[in-house]
Design a protein around this motif. Sequence first.
Motif, PDB file in Angstrom:
ATOM      1  N   GLN A  52       0.813  -1.215   0.000  1.00  0.00           N
ATOM      2  CA  GLN A  52       0.000   0.000   0.000  1.00  0.00           C
ATOM      3  C   GLN A  52       0.847   1.265   0.000  1.00  0.00           C
ATOM      4  O   GLN A  52       0.336   2.357  -0.238  1.00  0.00           O
ATOM      5  CB  GLN A  52      -0.971   0.010   1.192  1.00  0.00           C
ATOM      6  N   ASP A  82      -5.167  -1.180 -10.819  1.00  0.00           N
ATOM      7  CA  ASP A  82      -4.942   0.180 -10.319  1.00  0.00           C
ATOM      8  C   ASP A  82      -5.620   1.166 -11.271  1.00  0.00           C
ATOM      9  O   ASP A  82      -5.299   1.192 -12.467  1.00  0.00           O
ATOM     10  CB  ASP A  82      -3.443   0.457 -10.261  1.00  0.00           C
ATOM     11  N   CYS A 172      -1.851  -4.267  -7.841  1.00  0.00           N
ATOM     12  CA  CYS A 172      -2.827  -3.627  -6.943  1.00  0.00           C
ATOM     13  C   CYS A 172      -2.622  -2.115  -6.876  1.00  0.00           C
ATOM     14  O   CYS A 172      -1.518  -1.615  -7.100  1.00  0.00           O
ATOM     15  CB  CYS A 172      -2.681  -4.184  -5.527  1.00  0.00           C
ATOM     16  N   PRO A 174      -2.165   1.404  -4.685  1.00  0.00           N
ATOM     17  CA  PRO A 174      -1.443   1.640  -3.434  1.00  0.00           C
ATOM     18  C   PRO A 174      -2.401   1.947  -2.280  1.00  0.00           C
ATOM     19  O   PRO A 174      -2.429   3.047  -1.726  1.00  0.00           O
ATOM     20  CB  PRO A 174      -0.561   2.849  -3.776  1.00  0.00           C
ATOM     21  N   SER A 175      -3.208   0.969  -1.929  1.00  0.00           N
ATOM     22  CA  SER A 175      -4.164   1.117  -0.823  1.00  0.00           C
ATOM     23  C   SER A 175      -4.542  -0.275  -0.350  1.00  0.00           C
ATOM     24  O   SER A 175      -4.164  -1.281  -0.961  1.00  0.00           O
ATOM     25  CB  SER A 175      -5.421   1.857  -1.291  1.00  0.00           C
ATOM     26  N   LEU A 176      -5.295  -0.337   0.741  1.00  0.00           N
ATOM     27  CA  LEU A 176      -5.749  -1.635   1.266  1.00  0.00           C
ATOM     28  C   LEU A 176      -7.267  -1.733   1.162  1.00  0.00           C
ATOM     29  O   LEU A 176      -7.923  -2.319   2.017  1.00  0.00           O
ATOM     30  CB  LEU A 176      -5.286  -1.805   2.717  1.00  0.00           C
ATOM     31  N   THR A 180      -7.851  -4.233  -3.605  1.00  0.00           N
ATOM     32  CA  THR A 180      -6.728  -5.035  -3.120  1.00  0.00           C
ATOM     33  C   THR A 180      -7.221  -6.322  -2.463  1.00  0.00           C
ATOM     34  O   THR A 180      -6.619  -7.394  -2.638  1.00  0.00           O
ATOM     35  CB  THR A 180      -5.868  -4.217  -2.134  1.00  0.00           C
ATOM     36  N   LEU A 207      -0.114  -4.262   6.127  1.00  0.00           N
ATOM     37  CA  LEU A 207      -0.337  -5.112   4.954  1.00  0.00           C
ATOM     38  C   LEU A 207      -0.318  -6.589   5.348  1.00  0.00           C
ATOM     39  O   LEU A 207      -1.197  -7.362   4.943  1.00  0.00           O
ATOM     40  CB  LEU A 207       0.734  -4.846   3.894  1.00  0.00           C
TER      41      LEU A 207
END
Length: 305
Positions: A52, A82, A172, A174-176, A180, A207
């Motif tokens: 992330q 993404d 993915c 860049p986040s949770l 993701t 993560l």
Amino acid sequence: MNPAMSESVMAGEGATWTPIEAEAQRAAKVLHPDSLKLPRPAHRRIMTVANQKGGVGKTTSTVNLAAALALHGLKTLVIDLDPQGNASTALAIEHRSGTPSVYEVLIGEISIADAAAVSEQSPNLYCVPATIDLAGAEIELVSMVARESRLKEALSNEALDALGIDYVFIDCPPSLGLLTVNALVAAKEVLIPIQCEYYALEGLGQLLRNIDLVKAHLNPALDVSTILLTMYDGRTKLADQVTSEVRGHFGDTCLQTVIPRSVKVSEAPGYGQTVLAYDPGSRGAMSYLDAAREIADRGTEMESA
């Protein structure tokens, strides 16, 4: 002997060596890989590339590892999850709004085969692009049945068998968030790129906790199989310290190959290319090729264990 001259003399009478010649030889090995075929996995491998933290080389690693495997005989599919669509850009795949994309796949309008496009960089390299429509997908997915498993359902064995895919890499955001989570539910393996810089491990604990939660509740088969160290600068002590710390924490999960900080690697996406196409003899290209070989070899070892 002058150091510059000693560098220019190779073993063998009268033979000379130049950096350009060495790079050309390396490029030839990449572009004509008949003698470097990588082992095909006995079972298809689906790997989610996640971190992330932004700017760690996640998308760069996804597309270059996929390209390296494809160039060496393995059919590889990149899922660009993404909304920025950077993986699609690097593989020169059309991703303007209205293009069949992973968004339509997630909401069930089309199949993976309908959305997958072949990259001009290799007939073995496929990509399901991301368009700007994906930006609102997380909100739409909230109200959908089995919202965490939409991608897993799309990546069925039947769908991937139709394309003959050996490897799937899911890039993915860049986040949770929910995108993701979909990627983690769809995969059996997680590849985490970690940059060799001061804040390398910042946020990594969260993560790993999320991966454990997904494993406990949604995907018991999930495993962090690979750690890839990126942006390594051998001129700094910090890079070596981070490398030692990460290797000490993750052990054999870390690949031996590290990806150097490289201008060529950074430039390549601007030309709609991976570094293996943009400058195949560069250090960055050879490093990703070595990392891909490690991943392929480890897959064979895992299956025989």
